[in-house]
Design an enzyme around this catalytic site. Structure first.
Site, mmCIF file in Angstrom:
data_model
loop_
_atom_site.group_PDB
_atom_site.id
_atom_site.type_symbol
_atom_site.label_atom_id
_atom_site.label_comp_id
_atom_site.label_asym_id
_atom_site.label_seq_id
_atom_site.Cartn_x
_atom_site.Cartn_y
_atom_site.Cartn_z
ATOM 1 N N HIS A 1 0.431 1.823 -13.109
ATOM 2 C CA HIS A 1 1.172 0.679 -13.654
ATOM 3 C C HIS A 1 2.653 1.054 -13.768
ATOM 4 O O HIS A 1 2.974 2.140 -14.268
ATOM 5 C CB HIS A 1 0.620 0.301 -15.029
ATOM 6 C CG HIS A 1 1.297 -0.891 -15.631
ATOM 7 N ND1 HIS A 1 1.070 -2.174 -15.184
ATOM 8 C CD2 HIS A 1 2.218 -0.993 -16.623
ATOM 9 C CE1 HIS A 1 1.817 -3.014 -15.884
ATOM 10 N NE2 HIS A 1 2.521 -2.325 -16.761
ATOM 11 N N LYS B 1 -16.835 -14.789 -9.406
ATOM 12 C CA LYS B 1 -16.215 -13.464 -9.410
ATOM 13 C C LYS B 1 -17.278 -12.380 -9.298
ATOM 14 O O LYS B 1 -17.089 -11.371 -8.614
ATOM 15 C CB LYS B 1 -15.396 -13.272 -10.688
ATOM 16 C CG LYS B 1 -14.713 -11.921 -10.783
ATOM 17 C CD LYS B 1 -13.799 -11.843 -11.986
ATOM 18 C CE LYS B 1 -13.100 -10.499 -12.044
ATOM 19 N NZ LYS B 1 -12.082 -10.441 -13.104
ATOM 20 N N MET C 1 -4.250 -6.883 -7.149
ATOM 21 C CA MET C 1 -3.719 -7.902 -8.052
ATOM 22 C C MET C 1 -4.803 -8.746 -8.725
ATOM 23 O O MET C 1 -4.571 -9.905 -9.064
ATOM 24 C CB MET C 1 -2.745 -8.804 -7.282
ATOM 25 C CG MET C 1 -1.592 -8.055 -6.644
ATOM 26 S SD MET C 1 -0.670 -7.026 -7.816
ATOM 27 C CE MET C 1 0.177 -8.299 -8.751
ATOM 28 N N ARG C 2 -5.960 -8.154 -8.935
ATOM 29 C CA ARG C 2 -7.039 -8.854 -9.631
ATOM 30 C C ARG C 2 -7.532 -8.016 -10.800
ATOM 31 O O ARG C 2 -7.499 -6.787 -10.742
ATOM 32 C CB ARG C 2 -8.212 -9.147 -8.685
ATOM 33 C CG ARG C 2 -7.861 -10.135 -7.615
ATOM 34 C CD ARG C 2 -9.019 -10.460 -6.690
ATOM 35 N NE ARG C 2 -8.577 -11.492 -5.772
ATOM 36 C CZ ARG C 2 -8.624 -12.789 -6.024
ATOM 37 N NH1 ARG C 2 -9.136 -13.223 -7.165
ATOM 38 N NH2 ARG C 2 -8.171 -13.672 -5.156
ATOM 39 N N GLY D 1 0.773 -1.238 0.000
ATOM 40 C CA GLY D 1 0.000 0.000 0.000
ATOM 41 C C GLY D 1 0.801 1.283 0.000
ATOM 42 O O GLY D 1 0.339 2.294 0.532
#
Length: 201
Positions: A110, A66, A91-92, A12
């Site tokens: 990113h 999901k 991370m999904r 974080g």
């Protein structure tokens, strides 16, 4: 006052950069209303609690699909009246349920100059490819992997004595600068999406 929800999976540090930017007044008229993690012991949750921000763990393994997992995240975000969703080391891949509910209201950071080196381990990808310049990108999130319209980018040179780790550390320092900047632009309604281009007023 616009409310921000942050989705996290790890330590974080970008969350902390946003918390600090709000605290020092760089980002005005906004507050982080909730931080949600898919990882129970993510340090990002500790950072949130230390800043007196609501911190919630939602275990994907507790949901059959999901969609049902994202339905719970959406319920939490909407309960807090969230206007903007930030991915900070989440991370999904964000699914249709969240994308539809927060169309053009989800941002991601990113660690590469997109469209180069999307996906996981972008810093290592860039290092191994032998590029001389890499960097980081803040973009809107769409249904692809790191394919949404680009808001801001910052370049970072690859030095002769770099390792993947030292390069990643230098990229991270730039992430901590441009993510708050992009959030500030969004909160101030200064971003307009025109096809692939994001125009800044």
């Amino acid at each position: 006052m616009k409310k921000i929800g942050v989705l996290v999976s790890g330590r974080g540090s970008n969350l902390q950069a946003i918390i600090d930017a709000i605290k020092r007044g760089y980002i005005k008229d906004a507050e982080i209303a909730i931080v949600v993690s898919d990882v129970k012991d993510a340090y990002a949750l500790t950072r949130a609690r230390e800043a007196r921000i609501k911190a919630v763990h939602v275990d994907p393994g507790s949901y059959r699909t999901k969609d049902s997992y994202e339905e719970e995240i959406l319920r939490l975000l909407q309960k807090e009246g969230v206007d903007l969703v930030l991915l900070a080391g989440y991370m999904r891949i964000v699914g249709k349920r969240l994308l539809d509910a927060y169309h053009n209201k989800i941002l991601n950071i990113h660690p590469a100059l997109l469209p180069s080196f999307p996906g996981l381990h972008a810093q290592e990808q860039a290092f191994n490819y032998g590029v001389k310049v890499t960097g980081c990108t803040v973009h809107f999130v769409d249904e692809g992997i790191d394919t949404g319209p680009i808001i801001l980018q910052r370049s970072v040179p690859v030095l002769e004595d770099d390792t993947p780790e030292t390069l990643a550390d230098r990229i991270l320092k730039e992430e901590h600068k441009i993510y708050p900047e992009a959030v500030k632009l969004f909160i101030e309604d200064r971003l307009t999406i025109d096809g692939r281009r994001v125009r800044i007023r």
